[in-house]
Enzyme design. Structure first.
Site, short mmCIF file in Angstrom:
data_model
loop_
_atom_site.label_atom_id
_atom_site.label_comp_id
_atom_site.label_asym_id
_atom_site.label_seq_id
_atom_site.Cartn_x
_atom_site.Cartn_y
_atom_site.Cartn_z
N PRO A 9 -74.54 3.44 20.63
CA PRO A 9 -75.44 3.58 19.49
C PRO A 9 -76.59 2.57 19.50
O PRO A 9 -76.42 1.42 19.86
CB PRO A 9 -74.54 3.35 18.27
CG PRO A 9 -73.31 2.72 18.78
CD PRO A 9 -73.18 3.12 20.21
N ASN A 10 -77.74 3.09 19.13
CA ASN A 10 -78.97 2.34 18.92
C ASN A 10 -79.66 1.85 20.19
O ASN A 10 -80.74 1.27 20.11
CB ASN A 10 -78.76 1.16 17.96
CG ASN A 10 -78.33 1.64 16.60
OD1 ASN A 10 -78.94 2.54 16.03
ND2 ASN A 10 -77.26 1.07 16.08
N ARG A 17 -85.99 -1.87 17.59
CA ARG A 17 -84.98 -2.59 16.81
C ARG A 17 -84.86 -4.05 17.26
O ARG A 17 -84.69 -4.31 18.44
CB ARG A 17 -83.65 -1.85 17.00
CG ARG A 17 -82.46 -2.50 16.45
CD ARG A 17 -81.22 -1.63 16.73
NE ARG A 17 -80.05 -2.36 16.32
CZ ARG A 17 -79.16 -2.86 17.15
NH1 ARG A 17 -79.28 -2.65 18.44
NH2 ARG A 17 -78.14 -3.53 16.69
N TYR A 22 -83.55 -8.04 21.43
CA TYR A 22 -83.48 -7.07 22.52
C TYR A 22 -84.76 -6.94 23.33
O TYR A 22 -84.79 -6.23 24.33
CB TYR A 22 -83.07 -5.70 21.97
CG TYR A 22 -81.73 -5.75 21.29
CD1 TYR A 22 -80.56 -5.87 22.03
CD2 TYR A 22 -81.62 -5.69 19.91
CE1 TYR A 22 -79.32 -5.94 21.42
CE2 TYR A 22 -80.38 -5.75 19.28
CZ TYR A 22 -79.24 -5.88 20.04
OH TYR A 22 -78.02 -5.95 19.43
N ASN A 74 -72.80 0.14 28.22
CA ASN A 74 -73.18 -0.71 27.09
C ASN A 74 -72.73 0.05 25.85
O ASN A 74 -73.43 0.93 25.38
CB ASN A 74 -74.69 -0.97 27.06
CG ASN A 74 -75.08 -1.93 25.94
OD1 ASN A 74 -74.34 -2.12 24.98
ND2 ASN A 74 -76.25 -2.51 26.07
N ALA A 77 -72.44 -1.39 19.42
CA ALA A 77 -71.52 -1.92 18.39
C ALA A 77 -70.08 -1.44 18.61
O ALA A 77 -69.15 -2.11 18.16
CB ALA A 77 -72.01 -1.52 17.00
N GLU A 98 -69.25 -3.68 32.07
CA GLU A 98 -69.79 -3.67 30.71
C GLU A 98 -71.03 -4.55 30.68
O GLU A 98 -71.03 -5.66 31.22
CB GLU A 98 -68.73 -4.22 29.74
CG GLU A 98 -69.19 -4.24 28.30
CD GLU A 98 -68.08 -4.67 27.36
OE1 GLU A 98 -67.08 -3.95 27.24
OE2 GLU A 98 -68.23 -5.75 26.75
N HIS A 100 -74.34 -6.07 28.24
CA HIS A 100 -74.98 -6.30 26.94
C HIS A 100 -76.29 -7.02 27.18
O HIS A 100 -76.33 -8.01 27.91
CB HIS A 100 -74.07 -7.12 26.01
CG HIS A 100 -72.82 -6.38 25.67
ND1 HIS A 100 -72.81 -5.35 24.76
CD2 HIS A 100 -71.57 -6.50 26.16
CE1 HIS A 100 -71.57 -4.87 24.70
NE2 HIS A 100 -70.81 -5.54 25.54
N ARG A 107 -73.91 -14.79 19.31
CA ARG A 107 -74.36 -14.08 18.12
C ARG A 107 -73.32 -14.18 17.00
O ARG A 107 -72.45 -15.05 17.03
CB ARG A 107 -74.70 -12.64 18.49
CG ARG A 107 -75.88 -12.60 19.47
CD ARG A 107 -76.42 -11.25 19.72
NE ARG A 107 -76.88 -10.63 18.49
CZ ARG A 107 -77.09 -9.33 18.37
NH1 ARG A 107 -76.89 -8.53 19.39
NH2 ARG A 107 -77.51 -8.83 17.24
#
Length: 146
Positions: A9-10, A17, A22, A74, A77, A98, A100, A107
């Site tokens: 998502p996103n 965003r 990012y 990725n 969330a 994975e 990110h 964070r």
């Protein structure tokens, strides 16, 4: 050799965003970078993005049946709470990296835990969009060694 890049998502909102986290590069930039990488490495690369957990699980299960050689994921969330995606990934017999874009360990506290990482071969965090290219390099190294 086929590698599947899965984005949760996103990720399609890159460049829109939270640019301070990012960056300014948009999703099309990522797609172009991956296309160039695939050509340079002479591999088949498919990129799939979806904001829906079920659709991502369906694509992971399809990857099992297709016998893809490796996956870069990725989960967005979903990284932090999707045991369903974790379980789907655990069914695969190929290496999984994975990725990110941001360093999830620097964070918010809830982002520090990845429920998907334990079923992945490795994890790359905090290196921005180039982390995807490093993940592909890692997969190729793993696959060529085996």
């Amino acid at each position: 050799m086929k590698i599947l890049v899965l984005n949760g998502p996103n990720l399609n909102f890159l460049g829109i965003r939270e640019k301070e986290i990012y960056g300014n590069q948009d999703y099309n930039y990522l797609l172009q970078l991956l296309k160039e990488k695939a050509k340079a490495c002479q591999i088949e690369l498919e990129v799939y993005q979806n904001n829906s957990e079920g659709a991502l699980i369906d694509r992971i299960q399809q990857a099992y049946h297709e016998k893809v050689n490796g996956i870069v994921i990725n989960p967005g969330a979903y990284t932090h709470y999707s045991y369903a995606i974790r379980d789907a990934l655990s069914s695969l017999v190929c290496p999984i990296i994975e990725v990110h874009i941001s360093n999830i360990h620097k964070r918010e506290e809830f982002r520090h835990t990845s429920v998907t990482a334990p079923v992945c071969t490795g994890q790359i965090v905090g290196l921005g969009i180039p982390g995807y290219l490093l993940a592909i390099d890692a997969l190729l190294q793993i696959l060529n060694a085996g």
